[in-house]
Scaffold this active site. Sequence first.
Site, PDB file in Angstrom:
ATOM      1  N   THR A 116       0.861  -1.184   0.000  1.00  0.00           N
ATOM      2  CA  THR A 116       0.000   0.000   0.000  1.00  0.00           C
ATOM      3  C   THR A 116       0.893   1.228   0.000  1.00  0.00           C
ATOM      4  OG1 THR A 116      -1.702  -1.191   1.234  1.00  0.00           O
ATOM      5  CG2 THR A 116      -1.838   1.210   1.218  1.00  0.00           C
TER       6      THR A 116
ATOM      7  N   LYS B 189       0.359   5.298   8.649  1.00  0.00           N
ATOM      8  CA  LYS B 189       0.841   5.617   7.304  1.00  0.00           C
ATOM      9  C   LYS B 189      -0.294   5.529   6.282  1.00  0.00           C
ATOM     10  CE  LYS B 189       2.197   2.416   4.802  1.00  0.00           C
ATOM     11  NZ  LYS B 189       1.649   1.526   3.737  1.00  0.00           N
TER      12      LYS B 189
ATOM     13  N   LYS C   6      -7.863   0.473  -2.852  1.00  0.00           N
ATOM     14  CA  LYS C   6      -7.317   0.125  -1.541  1.00  0.00           C
ATOM     15  C   LYS C   6      -7.466   1.289  -0.562  1.00  0.00           C
ATOM     16  CE  LYS C   6      -5.250  -2.288   1.594  1.00  0.00           C
ATOM     17  NZ  LYS C   6      -3.825  -2.634   1.579  1.00  0.00           N
TER      18      LYS C   6
END
Length: 289
Positions: A98, A241, A173
Amino acid sequence: MSSSDTPTVAVLGTGIMGAPIARNLAQNGFPVQVWNRTREKAEALTEGDTTVHDTPAQAVRGAQIILTMLADGDAVRETMEQAADGFEPGAAWIQASTVGLEACGELAALAKEHDLAYLDAPVLGTKAPAEQAELVVLASGDEGARERCAPVWGAIGSATRWLGDAGQGSRAKLVMNSWVVALTEATAETLALARALGVPGELFLDGIAGGPLDSGYAQTKGKAMLAGEYEPSFPLAHALKDVKLVLAAAEAEDVELPLARGVAEGFGRGVEAGHGEEDMAAAYAGLVG
């Protein structure tokens, strides 16, 4: 797929997610070449035809498919730059980390520079789904490489969603992650409020169980929060993050996400309190001490 048709797969990054991915590939008959920044983590992989290498370049040499599962965009870029001397021309690169939209574009350019077929294919799922080969792959990118990568996705996941041009996987995502982090923070805050008011947290979880407000994820994370058990399925620092990537994508599209900003604040509190390497459920510990 006969053995002669089975491509060699290089897995770069064998942490919480990368290790079970490599293991499932080997168990499905793929020759697997692995590298990890901490070699000891890679050396635990002994299934099937698995070899451990000291450098990314060694790991990708002779591999028709490369799969990256690393912490963030910078780690992916640095690792692939180190691997460049070993690339097979025309190899397919499944970028499963990701990394957000800006890094996704940078990595696509890096792939083009080195004649790699780029597949932007992050996955849904954490440690347990990875171990059980039940990840959902959000695949996008080079249509010409889709068919040859399909057996890899089949070995590591329960479903693959083909979404079109590179970048669409990363976009999807971010949408999914927005929901996951919000649900985690909402569970943590609800249980923190219950604790402050002298209400047993178990009462909340039992109260929503089986009803329209219930969530298997809230039950799992909520029970971990109440027990103070934070064995990392997905570390809180990585979740922070990810929510920052969600906020960056929203800002680029002039969309205000006050809830996501609150999640980032909550997760940041937990990381600052020393829980960054623990599971994201430790957001609760950041609230209650």
